[in-house]
Structures are given as C-alpha cells and as structure tokens.
Design a protein around this motif. Structure first.
Motif, PDB file in Angstrom:
ATOM      1  N   GLY A   1      35.789  27.690  60.254  1.00  0.00           N
ATOM      2  CA  GLY A   1      36.742  28.720  60.670  1.00  0.00           C
ATOM      3  C   GLY A   1      37.689  29.107  59.540  1.00  0.00           C
ATOM      4  O   GLY A   1      37.999  30.286  59.346  1.00  0.00           O
ATOM      5  N   GLY A   2      38.136  28.109  58.774  1.00  0.00           N
ATOM      6  CA  GLY A   2      39.009  28.401  57.626  1.00  0.00           C
ATOM      7  C   GLY A   2      38.307  29.227  56.566  1.00  0.00           C
ATOM      8  O   GLY A   2      38.883  30.164  56.010  1.00  0.00           O
ATOM      9  N   ARG A   3      37.045  28.895  56.272  1.00  0.00           N
ATOM     10  CA  ARG A   3      36.279  29.676  55.297  1.00  0.00           C
ATOM     11  C   ARG A   3      36.064  31.104  55.795  1.00  0.00           C
ATOM     12  O   ARG A   3      36.121  32.046  55.019  1.00  0.00           O
ATOM     13  CB  ARG A   3      34.927  29.023  55.025  1.00  0.00           C
ATOM     14  N   PHE A   4      35.798  31.253  57.093  1.00  0.00           N
ATOM     15  CA  PHE A   4      35.610  32.581  57.668  1.00  0.00           C
ATOM     16  C   PHE A   4      36.876  33.414  57.525  1.00  0.00           C
ATOM     17  O   PHE A   4      36.828  34.579  57.123  1.00  0.00           O
ATOM     18  CB  PHE A   4      35.205  32.461  59.140  1.00  0.00           C
ATOM     19  N   LEU A   5      38.020  32.822  57.834  1.00  0.00           N
ATOM     20  CA  LEU A   5      39.287  33.547  57.709  1.00  0.00           C
ATOM     21  C   LEU A   5      39.597  33.894  56.254  1.00  0.00           C
ATOM     22  O   LEU A   5      40.099  34.992  55.966  1.00  0.00           O
ATOM     23  CB  LEU A   5      40.423  32.728  58.320  1.00  0.00           C
ATOM     24  N   LEU A   6      39.286  32.996  55.322  1.00  0.00           N
ATOM     25  CA  LEU A   6      39.496  33.280  53.908  1.00  0.00           C
ATOM     26  C   LEU A   6      38.627  34.445  53.448  1.00  0.00           C
ATOM     27  O   LEU A   6      39.107  35.364  52.764  1.00  0.00           O
ATOM     28  CB  LEU A   6      39.194  32.036  53.073  1.00  0.00           C
ATOM     29  N   ASN A   7      37.357  34.463  53.837  1.00  0.00           N
ATOM     30  CA  ASN A   7      36.482  35.568  53.463  1.00  0.00           C
ATOM     31  C   ASN A   7      36.890  36.870  54.127  1.00  0.00           C
ATOM     32  O   ASN A   7      36.786  37.940  53.532  1.00  0.00           O
ATOM     33  CB  ASN A   7      35.028  35.236  53.798  1.00  0.00           C
TER      34      ASN A   7
ATOM     35  N   TRP B   1      39.984  37.664  54.828  1.00  0.00           N
ATOM     36  CA  TRP B   1      41.157  38.101  54.067  1.00  0.00           C
ATOM     37  C   TRP B   1      40.729  38.775  52.766  1.00  0.00           C
ATOM     38  O   TRP B   1      41.270  39.805  52.378  1.00  0.00           O
ATOM     39  CB  TRP B   1      42.059  36.901  53.784  1.00  0.00           C
ATOM     40  N   LYS B   2      39.737  38.191  52.067  1.00  0.00           N
ATOM     41  CA  LYS B   2      39.229  38.807  50.833  1.00  0.00           C
ATOM     42  C   LYS B   2      38.648  40.179  51.115  1.00  0.00           C
ATOM     43  O   LYS B   2      38.845  41.123  50.335  1.00  0.00           O
ATOM     44  CB  LYS B   2      38.144  37.927  50.199  1.00  0.00           C
ATOM     45  N   LEU B   3      37.943  40.318  52.233  1.00  0.00           N
ATOM     46  CA  LEU B   3      37.349  41.595  52.597  1.00  0.00           C
ATOM     47  C   LEU B   3      38.417  42.644  52.875  1.00  0.00           C
ATOM     48  O   LEU B   3      38.277  43.807  52.481  1.00  0.00           O
ATOM     49  CB  LEU B   3      36.445  41.416  53.824  1.00  0.00           C
TER      50      LEU B   3
ATOM     51  N   LEU C   1      39.715  44.232  49.652  1.00  0.00           N
ATOM     52  CA  LEU C   1      38.828  45.152  48.949  1.00  0.00           C
ATOM     53  C   LEU C   1      38.463  46.393  49.748  1.00  0.00           C
ATOM     54  O   LEU C   1      38.159  47.427  49.170  1.00  0.00           O
ATOM     55  CB  LEU C   1      37.533  44.428  48.552  1.00  0.00           C
ATOM     56  N   THR C   2      38.443  46.292  51.067  1.00  0.00           N
ATOM     57  CA  THR C   2      37.983  47.406  51.894  1.00  0.00           C
ATOM     58  C   THR C   2      38.955  47.669  53.031  1.00  0.00           C
ATOM     59  O   THR C   2      39.861  46.894  53.296  1.00  0.00           O
ATOM     60  CB  THR C   2      36.600  47.110  52.490  1.00  0.00           C
ATOM     61  N   THR C   3      38.705  48.770  53.704  1.00  0.00           N
ATOM     62  CA  THR C   3      39.463  49.111  54.894  1.00  0.00           C
ATOM     63  C   THR C   3      38.535  49.835  55.866  1.00  0.00           C
ATOM     64  O   THR C   3      37.486  50.350  55.469  1.00  0.00           O
ATOM     65  CB  THR C   3      40.688  49.980  54.556  1.00  0.00           C
ATOM     66  N   LEU C   4      38.912  49.886  57.125  1.00  0.00           N
ATOM     67  CA  LEU C   4      38.122  50.581  58.135  1.00  0.00           C
ATOM     68  C   LEU C   4      38.685  51.980  58.362  1.00  0.00           C
ATOM     69  O   LEU C   4      39.900  52.159  58.444  1.00  0.00           O
ATOM     70  CB  LEU C   4      38.125  49.814  59.459  1.00  0.00           C
TER      71      LEU C   4
ATOM     72  N   GLY D   1      41.331  50.498  43.927  1.00  0.00           N
ATOM     73  CA  GLY D   1      41.073  49.653  42.771  1.00  0.00           C
ATOM     74  C   GLY D   1      39.680  49.060  42.773  1.00  0.00           C
ATOM     75  O   GLY D   1      39.123  48.767  41.732  1.00  0.00           O
ATOM     76  N   ALA D   2      39.098  48.896  43.944  1.00  0.00           N
ATOM     77  CA  ALA D   2      37.781  48.277  44.023  1.00  0.00           C
ATOM     78  C   ALA D   2      36.665  49.281  43.769  1.00  0.00           C
ATOM     79  O   ALA D   2      35.543  48.902  43.479  1.00  0.00           O
ATOM     80  CB  ALA D   2      37.588  47.639  45.394  1.00  0.00           C
TER      81      ALA D   2
END
Length: 195
Positions: free
Chosen positions: A7-13, A15-17, A20-23, A39-40
């Motif tokens: 769950g922590g890794r999922f939340l970290l990824n 956050w990284k997403l 870099l991106t938005t909906l 910037g990306a």
C-alpha cells in the motif's frame, strides 16, 4: 505487514504520477484523459523514438516466446495429470502471466544494447534490487511453492545477469572516462618525453 508495504509503494507511485501528469475532462467516453504537465512534456517527447524501438523489441520477444509457452502448456497437458480442465487453464494462464512479466522487464536490456552504454543506469538502486532478488531466491529454495512460481523468481536473475554482462561489455575505457582534459595533457607529456 506486507500489505502495508504494498500500500505504501502504491501511494508513493501515485504521488509520483500526480507530479508528472494530471487528469482532464473529455466530452466522450472515457470522460477523462491523462495529460502531461508542462515540465514533463519535453522529456516525454525526447523518449518517443526510444519507446517505439523498445515496443518493437518487446513485441518480437513476445512473438518468439508465445510458441514456446504454447508448447510448454501442451506438453504439460499431455504428460501430466490434472484434476480438471480448469486446473490446466489456471496453470496455462499463470505461465502466460509469468512470460508477460519477463517481457515487461526487458526494455532496459534493449535500451542498453541500442545505446551500447550502461552509464545511465542507477547502479546503487540495482544493487538493492540484486539483494532483494537474492533474498527471493533463497526463499524460493526454502519454502514449498508451485513450480511456476519458482520460475517467476528466477526471471529477475536472468535480467540482472544480462545487465551485469552488459556493464562488462559496454564499460568505458579509463582514458576516455576523464573528461577534464588530463588524458590529453598526459599524451602531450608522452610526446615531449619522446622528443
């Protein structure tokens, strides 16, 4: 404990997403789409040709491995006993899943081969990954688990060994590694000694 880690890794990824991106909303289905932030965008456009080459290599590897996986599943169907067709289908899907996981791990190997360099690889992170892979191997040998799951553990080893061989093949010569010009000064000193 493991679920908290995942769950922590999922939340970290996630956050990284979001960095870099938005909906953005769309009028038609699926009503939202991913849009890169300002910037990306420049980095994404530079990597498009590399992504296309990696996609072609992955497709070639997949087309090569599909007959091998099909032959393996047919071999298991003929020479092994299964309780039902359902158990054979589950085994076949697991083998296909493991093969897909292996193919997804190969783009880095293809990029190293294309660039003929491994200077861009984060070797500290790969060292931690190697330790994690080694621990997985030990647990695979110690704990009883299905045969197909054991194969999936060793696919990480195959990719790591290939990356280590590429590091050995594409290593930089020590003279060329010095970009400050000391190698040129050393050549001048050798010429002066000859004269």
């Amino acid at each position: 404990f493991i679920m908290y880690f995942i769950g922590g890794r999922f939340l970290l990824n996630l956050w990284k997403l979001t960095k870099l991106t938005t909906l953005r909303r769309r009028a038609g289905f699926p009503f939202v789409r991913w849009v890169n932030r300002g910037g990306a965008e420049s980095g994404v456009e530079e990597m498009r040709d590399i992504d296309d080459a990696e996609r072609r290599c992955m497709l070639g590897l997949m087309l090569f491995l599909l007959p091998v996986i099909g032959a393996f599943c047919c071999y298991r169907l003929v020479f092994y006993k299964f309780r039902s067709w359902y158990s054979w289908i589950v085994l076949s899907l697991a083998v296909c899943s493991q093969m897909g996981g292996f193919v997804v791990m190969t783009p880095q190997v293809f990029m190293n081969y294309r660039l003929k360099s491994v200077e861009h690889l984060p070797w500290k992170a790969l060292t931690y990954q190697a330790i994690n892979t080694f621990i997985d191997d030990i647990f695979t040998l110690c704990i009883r688990m299905p045969e197909i799951q054991k194969y999936s553990v060793f696919r990480d080893d195959i990719i790591f060994v290939i990356c280590c061989v590429q590091r050995w093949l594409y290593r930089k010569p020590k003279v060329a590694a010095d970009e400050s010009g000391d190698a040129q000064n050393g050549d001048k000193a050798l010429r002066e000694k000859k004269d």
